[in-house]
Design a protein around this motif. Structure first.
Motif, mmCIF file in Angstrom:
data_model
loop_
_atom_site.group_PDB
_atom_site.id
_atom_site.type_symbol
_atom_site.label_atom_id
_atom_site.label_comp_id
_atom_site.label_asym_id
_atom_site.label_seq_id
_atom_site.Cartn_x
_atom_site.Cartn_y
_atom_site.Cartn_z
ATOM 1 N N ARG A 1 0.839 -1.201 0.000
ATOM 2 C CA ARG A 1 0.000 0.000 0.000
ATOM 3 C C ARG A 1 0.876 1.254 0.000
ATOM 4 N NH1 ARG A 1 -5.080 0.416 1.058
ATOM 5 N NH2 ARG A 1 -5.130 -1.590 2.103
ATOM 6 N N ILE A 2 0.495 2.234 -0.798
ATOM 7 C CA ILE A 2 1.215 3.507 -0.828
ATOM 8 C C ILE A 2 0.740 4.368 0.340
ATOM 9 C CG2 ILE A 2 1.630 5.635 -2.112
ATOM 10 C CD1 ILE A 2 1.384 4.021 -4.661
ATOM 11 N N LYS A 3 1.698 4.831 1.146
ATOM 12 C CA LYS A 3 1.428 5.747 2.254
ATOM 13 C C LYS A 3 2.170 7.042 1.971
ATOM 14 C CE LYS A 3 1.006 2.014 5.575
ATOM 15 N NZ LYS A 3 1.504 1.424 6.816
ATOM 16 N N VAL A 4 1.550 8.164 2.305
ATOM 17 C CA VAL A 4 2.157 9.469 2.031
ATOM 18 C C VAL A 4 2.163 10.319 3.294
ATOM 19 C CG1 VAL A 4 1.564 9.458 -0.418
ATOM 20 C CG2 VAL A 4 -0.039 10.414 1.211
ATOM 21 N N ASN A 5 3.104 11.255 3.347
ATOM 22 C CA ASN A 5 3.218 12.171 4.474
ATOM 23 C C ASN A 5 2.577 13.499 4.090
ATOM 24 O OD1 ASN A 5 3.925 13.360 6.876
ATOM 25 N ND2 ASN A 5 6.070 13.634 6.352
ATOM 26 N N LEU A 6 1.587 13.930 4.875
ATOM 27 C CA LEU A 6 0.900 15.196 4.652
ATOM 28 C C LEU A 6 1.079 16.077 5.869
ATOM 29 C CD1 LEU A 6 -2.463 13.833 3.178
ATOM 30 C CD2 LEU A 6 -0.483 14.683 1.920
ATOM 31 N N SER A 7 1.225 17.400 5.648
ATOM 32 C CA SER A 7 1.409 18.354 6.748
ATOM 33 C C SER A 7 0.425 19.502 6.625
ATOM 34 C CB SER A 7 2.831 18.921 6.732
ATOM 35 O OG SER A 7 3.778 17.911 6.905
ATOM 36 N N ASN A 8 -0.087 19.936 7.774
ATOM 37 C CA ASN A 8 -0.983 21.086 7.826
ATOM 38 C C ASN A 8 -0.213 22.252 8.436
ATOM 39 O OD1 ASN A 8 -3.022 22.930 8.136
ATOM 40 N ND2 ASN A 8 -4.090 21.805 9.749
ATOM 41 N N TYR A 9 0.214 23.186 7.598
ATOM 42 C CA TYR A 9 0.963 24.343 8.080
ATOM 43 C C TYR A 9 0.064 25.545 8.345
ATOM 44 C CZ TYR A 9 5.188 21.800 6.868
ATOM 45 O OH TYR A 9 6.182 20.854 6.799
ATOM 46 N N SER A 10 -1.236 25.376 8.232
ATOM 47 C CA SER A 10 -2.155 26.478 8.504
ATOM 48 C C SER A 10 -2.450 26.548 10.013
ATOM 49 C CB SER A 10 -3.463 26.293 7.726
ATOM 50 O OG SER A 10 -4.235 25.258 8.293
ATOM 51 N N CYS A 11 -3.185 27.556 10.404
ATOM 52 C CA CYS A 11 -3.581 27.724 11.814
ATOM 53 C C CYS A 11 -4.918 27.048 12.109
ATOM 54 C CB CYS A 11 -3.672 29.212 12.153
ATOM 55 S SG CYS A 11 -2.105 30.068 12.007
ATOM 56 N N ASN A 12 -5.502 26.415 11.116
ATOM 57 C CA ASN A 12 -6.821 25.805 11.261
ATOM 58 C C ASN A 12 -6.724 24.284 11.308
ATOM 59 O OD1 ASN A 12 -7.937 28.404 10.864
ATOM 60 N ND2 ASN A 12 -7.787 28.133 8.656
ATOM 61 N N THR A 13 -7.713 23.661 11.944
ATOM 62 C CA THR A 13 -7.838 22.213 11.910
ATOM 63 C C THR A 13 -8.554 21.838 10.618
ATOM 64 O OG1 THR A 13 -7.906 22.044 14.310
ATOM 65 C CG2 THR A 13 -8.850 20.213 13.078
ATOM 66 N N LEU A 14 -8.002 20.868 9.901
ATOM 67 C CA LEU A 14 -8.571 20.439 8.624
ATOM 68 C C LEU A 14 -9.012 18.982 8.707
ATOM 69 C CD1 LEU A 14 -5.867 21.894 6.216
ATOM 70 C CD2 LEU A 14 -8.111 22.848 6.682
ATOM 71 N N LYS A 15 -10.124 18.689 8.057
ATOM 72 C CA LYS A 15 -10.613 17.310 7.971
ATOM 73 C C LYS A 15 -10.622 16.920 6.500
ATOM 74 C CE LYS A 15 -14.609 14.410 8.980
ATOM 75 N NZ LYS A 15 -15.967 14.380 9.564
ATOM 76 N N MET A 16 -9.957 15.821 6.191
ATOM 77 C CA MET A 16 -9.979 15.271 4.836
ATOM 78 C C MET A 16 -10.745 13.961 4.890
ATOM 79 S SD MET A 16 -6.189 16.178 3.401
ATOM 80 C CE MET A 16 -6.628 15.610 1.762
ATOM 81 N N VAL A 17 -11.794 13.875 4.106
ATOM 82 C CA VAL A 17 -12.679 12.712 4.163
ATOM 83 C C VAL A 17 -12.167 11.570 3.286
ATOM 84 C CG1 VAL A 17 -14.712 14.087 4.739
ATOM 85 C CG2 VAL A 17 -14.174 13.623 2.345
ATOM 86 N N THR A 18 -12.660 10.388 3.576
ATOM 87 C CA THR A 18 -12.349 9.195 2.798
ATOM 88 C C THR A 18 -12.593 9.459 1.318
ATOM 89 O OG1 THR A 18 -13.009 7.794 4.636
ATOM 90 C CG2 THR A 18 -12.995 6.775 2.466
ATOM 91 N N GLY A 19 -11.640 9.056 0.483
ATOM 92 C CA GLY A 19 -11.795 9.241 -0.954
ATOM 93 C C GLY A 19 -11.244 10.546 -1.483
#
Length: 127
Positions: free
Chosen positions: A95-113
């Motif tokens: 399985r491909i796994k990737v590293n993602l970073s949130n550099y903003s001041c807000n909480t972000l939600k990324m949904v399935t898909g």
């Protein structure tokens, strides 16, 4: 709440299923396949947080991949920063796994898909 996040997992897909017919040799340098990498599960990123996340893409069948150059390309509308760029070894399996970073001041939600990246497959590579 954690169980609720895992309820709607994205279905897996295998790279080998995208290649039912072999491309003729004289056309190989002209062909490039771009496949979306989608999030396997819903992920919440707090401000300043980085996470390794799973995608629904699984690399399988070495006979198909050994003839391909695999490269990760950016998705244009990603709300977080993608930290895992570059090429994927033809020996990698799984399985491909990737590293993602949130550099903003807000909480972000990324949904399935959600699309996080593209994997570009070219039927030739420099050896």
């Amino acid at each position: 709440m954690l169980n609720k996040l895992h309820e709607n997992d994205e279905d897996d897909y295998y790279i080998s299923s995208f290649f039912p017919v072999e491309v003729p040799y004289h056309l190989q340098p002209l062909v490039e396949h771009r496949i979306k990498l989608k999030l396997k599960q819903t992920v919440i990123f707090h401000a300043g947080e980085s996470q390794y996340v799973e995608t629904s893409c699984i690399l399988d069948e070495r006979k198909t991949r050994s003839k391909l150059c695999l490269t990760l390309k950016p998705y244009e509308h990603l709300p977080v920063t993608f930290e895992s760029g570059g090429s994927i070894s033809s020996k990698f399996k799984g399985r491909i796994k990737v590293n993602l970073s949130n550099y903003s001041c807000n909480t972000l939600k990324m949904v399935t898909g959600s699309i996080v990246r593209y994997i570009v497959l070219q039927p030739h590579s420099l050896k």
